[in-house]
Design a protein around this motif. Structure first.
Motif, mmCIF file in Angstrom:
data_model
loop_
_atom_site.group_PDB
_atom_site.id
_atom_site.type_symbol
_atom_site.label_atom_id
_atom_site.label_comp_id
_atom_site.label_asym_id
_atom_site.label_seq_id
_atom_site.Cartn_x
_atom_site.Cartn_y
_atom_site.Cartn_z
ATOM 1 N N GLU A 117 -0.531 -7.462 69.385
ATOM 2 C CA GLU A 117 -1.722 -7.214 69.897
ATOM 3 C C GLU A 117 -3.057 -7.273 69.049
ATOM 4 O OE1 GLU A 117 -4.090 -3.365 72.199
ATOM 5 O OE2 GLU A 117 -2.190 -3.129 71.141
ATOM 6 N N GLU A 118 -2.820 -6.802 67.730
ATOM 7 C CA GLU A 118 -3.691 -7.143 66.742
ATOM 8 C C GLU A 118 -4.180 -8.726 66.508
ATOM 9 O OE1 GLU A 118 -2.845 -5.297 62.770
ATOM 10 O OE2 GLU A 118 -2.212 -3.464 63.895
ATOM 11 N N MET A 145 -4.123 -10.806 68.795
ATOM 12 C CA MET A 145 -4.705 -11.277 70.075
ATOM 13 C C MET A 145 -6.073 -10.577 70.346
ATOM 14 S SD MET A 145 -2.942 -13.537 71.197
ATOM 15 C CE MET A 145 -3.934 -13.835 72.906
ATOM 16 N N ARG A 146 -6.455 -9.509 69.429
ATOM 17 C CA ARG A 146 -7.788 -8.668 69.518
ATOM 18 C C ARG A 146 -8.547 -9.347 68.228
ATOM 19 N NH1 ARG A 146 -7.737 -6.934 74.443
ATOM 20 N NH2 ARG A 146 -5.896 -5.583 75.103
ATOM 21 N N GLU A 188 -10.786 -12.016 66.734
ATOM 22 C CA GLU A 188 -11.310 -13.034 67.353
ATOM 23 C C GLU A 188 -10.752 -14.560 66.934
ATOM 24 O OE1 GLU A 188 -15.889 -15.051 67.786
ATOM 25 O OE2 GLU A 188 -15.503 -13.010 66.878
ATOM 26 N N SER A 234 -6.959 -14.991 67.703
ATOM 27 C CA SER A 234 -6.750 -15.352 69.165
ATOM 28 C C SER A 234 -7.164 -16.559 69.514
ATOM 29 C CB SER A 234 -7.733 -14.299 70.014
ATOM 30 O OG SER A 234 -8.968 -14.326 69.913
ATOM 31 N N ARG A 267 -4.936 -19.546 71.259
ATOM 32 C CA ARG A 267 -5.393 -20.230 72.661
ATOM 33 C C ARG A 267 -5.443 -21.884 72.344
ATOM 34 N NH1 ARG A 267 -10.237 -22.000 74.009
ATOM 35 N NH2 ARG A 267 -11.212 -20.755 72.664
ATOM 36 N N ARG A 306 -0.771 -15.356 77.307
ATOM 37 C CA ARG A 306 -1.836 -14.617 76.525
ATOM 38 C C ARG A 306 -2.033 -13.124 77.010
ATOM 39 N NH1 ARG A 306 -3.478 -19.971 76.233
ATOM 40 N NH2 ARG A 306 -5.376 -19.736 78.041
ATOM 41 N N GLU A 307 -2.088 -13.045 78.489
ATOM 42 C CA GLU A 307 -2.226 -11.758 78.847
ATOM 43 C C GLU A 307 -1.052 -10.866 78.540
ATOM 44 O OE1 GLU A 307 -4.015 -10.282 83.021
ATOM 45 O OE2 GLU A 307 -2.132 -11.070 83.281
ATOM 46 N N ARG A 315 -1.618 -9.723 75.015
ATOM 47 C CA ARG A 315 -2.510 -8.622 75.028
ATOM 48 C C ARG A 315 -2.246 -7.237 75.559
ATOM 49 N NH1 ARG A 315 -5.931 -13.313 76.412
ATOM 50 N NH2 ARG A 315 -5.845 -12.542 78.534
ATOM 51 N N ASN A 316 -1.020 -6.902 75.910
ATOM 52 C CA ASN A 316 -0.560 -5.903 76.408
ATOM 53 C C ASN A 316 -0.679 -4.745 75.556
ATOM 54 O OD1 ASN A 316 0.853 -3.837 77.558
ATOM 55 N ND2 ASN A 316 2.734 -4.815 78.180
ATOM 56 N N PRO A 317 -1.581 -3.636 76.061
ATOM 57 C CA PRO A 317 -1.914 -2.637 75.018
ATOM 58 C C PRO A 317 -0.890 -1.653 75.026
ATOM 59 C CG PRO A 317 -3.182 -2.527 77.042
ATOM 60 C CD PRO A 317 -2.435 -3.573 77.228
#
Length: 469
Positions: free
Chosen positions: A302-303, A305-306, A308, A311, A315, A341-342, A345-347
């Motif tokens: 998650e870090e 993907m958060r 910039e 991530s 991509r 990618r969704e 990003r699972n929080p």
């Protein structure tokens, strides 16, 4: 203080007959195979449990047996537009046998006619031949060696064989496993009758698994334990999504009715398209992000993907370097990539990069090396992002910046190569035991890796990435 999870706390939990032998009891197998067995049992479709075989000398046998095989699966995430936050005690592991201390108990599993299925997840490094394994070893060191010993005992008892469904992320995993078992059978001189029985009485299936399983929720364990009302040292978090593609005969879906339990399981005669899409587009980016992310101080998916910069790296790696190399319609692949990618990003789940890093060399060989080779052949240049990630992986295996988690022989190969830093890239890339081929034959790879390692040491992974994305 909360009491430890056990059947004494939950005496009404069902105890089903042992029908599955499962090599490996790691987080993934418990949240994937064992959880699915429970879903079938709850609907009256299977009524079976798994007896776990500890595949390595150091494992979780004691911890699992102490909890009577019980553990909690925590599902967290967004699935089909709905938020999922569930807890379920899974009761489909009967016990664990450690063949290193209970070898005769392990072989005695062959006597049980109710045991019909064998599953495994011993990581990509597990389905491998070990020349040191000998007939009569108690036990053989390798997973295929242990399996050969068990199958030979089954044959000697005059019993029917098994349906064998490995879950390791190895191309054509069932076929590779069968070939290694056959090799041991020949070298150990187990006889033509056993070779015939292997082929006619056993069904080795190739399979593909997909579920993100971050594992034990260390940072929230105490809070979760208070909410659950018991202490569970084996609780495991997973995303709600799963996919299991099993390539096998038509009758298998009836014998193992996973799909009838409403699970996303596909029985097929050809799993190739599913495998290429998943291994390269989900597992590949996982492996690629680990060394560069960890070198930059990031700890979770998650870090990544958060962030910039990182991530964008994920991509562009997926869209520009991996997707065009797959023999599938590009729009379909790109849409699948966006879904992945969704999921990244699972929080709700903490998927640590350190846990993904286990046996990264074997993972890179399976998941990303074919993409790098195909890209170079097709375009005449190296894929820039993938090559940088490869350099980061090789640098991380020096062992001084990031703890490496791999087989002793892999670590030894890197220690030897790093003892001569000026020729490290050439020495490590030509090691066929690591890569299955001499990678120095890939044009431009040695100088590119050498330059990237210098850049990573000088400026760090973030600055190196920023120059490319």
């Amino acid at each position: 203080m909360a009491e430890q999870l056990s059947r004494r706390l939950f005496p009404d939990l069902p105890a089903s007959p042992e029908r599955v032998i499962q090599f490996g009891a790691g987080n993934f197998m418990r949240a994937f195979v064992d959880w699915q067995l429970q879903q079938m049992n709850r609907q009256g479709l299977f009524q079976g449990s798994a007896i776990v075989v500890q595949p390595t000398r150091n494992g979780q046998a004691e911890a699992i047996n102490k909890q009577d095989g019980l553990f909690t699966v925590l599902q967290n995430g967004i699935y089909q537009g709905q938020t999922v936050d569930s807890r379920e005690i899974v009761a489909t592991v009967s016990r664990v046998v450690n063949p290193y201390t209970q070898f005769e108990d392990f072989l005695a599993l062959a006597e049980n006619d109710a045991l019909e299925f064998i599953t495994s997840n011993t990581t990509e490094a597990g389905i491998a031949y070990d020349a040191s394994d000998r007939a009569g070893d108690a036990p053989p060191l390798s997973f295929p060696g242990k399996l050969t010993a068990l199958l030979f005992r089954r044959y000697a008892l005059g019993k029917t064989g098994f349906v064998i469904i490995p879950c390791e992320l190895v191309d054509r995993n069932g076929e590779q496993l069968k070939r290694i078992v056959q090799r041991y059978a020949r070298e150990w001189r187990l006889g033509d009758g056993f070779m015939k029985w292997l082929d006619e009485e056993n069904t080795f299936c190739c399979s593909l698994v997909d579920r993100i399983v971050p594992g034990y929720p260390r940072s929230k364990a105490e809070e979760l334990g208070n909410g659950l009302g018991y202490k569970d040292e084996l609780m495991v978090t997973s995303e709600p999504y799963l996919l299991w593609v099993i390539e096998g005969p038509d009758w298998l879906a009836e014998k193992l009715p996973l799909d009838r339990a409403g699970l996303n399981v596909v029985f097929t005669g050809d799993m190739t398209p599913y495998r290429e899409r998943k291994v390269h587009l989900l597992n590949g980016p996982h492996t690629a992000m680990v060394p560069l992310g960890r070198l930059a101080g990031l700890e979770t998916v998650e870090e990544v993907m958060r962030d910039e910069c990182f991530s964008r790296f994920v991509r562009e790696l997926m869209e520009r370097e991996i997707s065009p190399m797959l023999d599938l319609p590009l729009p379909e692949v790109l849409a699948y990539g966006e879904d992945i990618r969704e999921r990244f990003r699972n929080p709700f789940i903490r998927h640590e990069l350190a846990s993904i890093s286990l046996n990264s060399i074997a993972k890179f060989k399976t998941r990303l090396l074919p993409i790098l080779s195909k890209y170079r052949h097709k375009n005449g240049t190296l894929p820039p992002l993938l090559t940088l990630s490869f350099a980061g992986l090789l640098l991380s295996y020096r062992g001084d910046r990031i703890p490496r988690q791999d087989l002793p022989e892999v670590a030894a190969a890197f220690d030897e190569a790093w003892s001569r830093p000026e020729t490290f890239a050439e020495n490590i890339l030509k090691n066929k035991s690591l890569w299955g081929e001499d990678l120095t034959r890939i044009p431009d790879l040695v100088p590119a890796i050498t330059e990237h390692i210098r850049e990573l040491e000088r400026a760090g992974s973030r600055e190196a990435l920023q120059q490319l994305v």
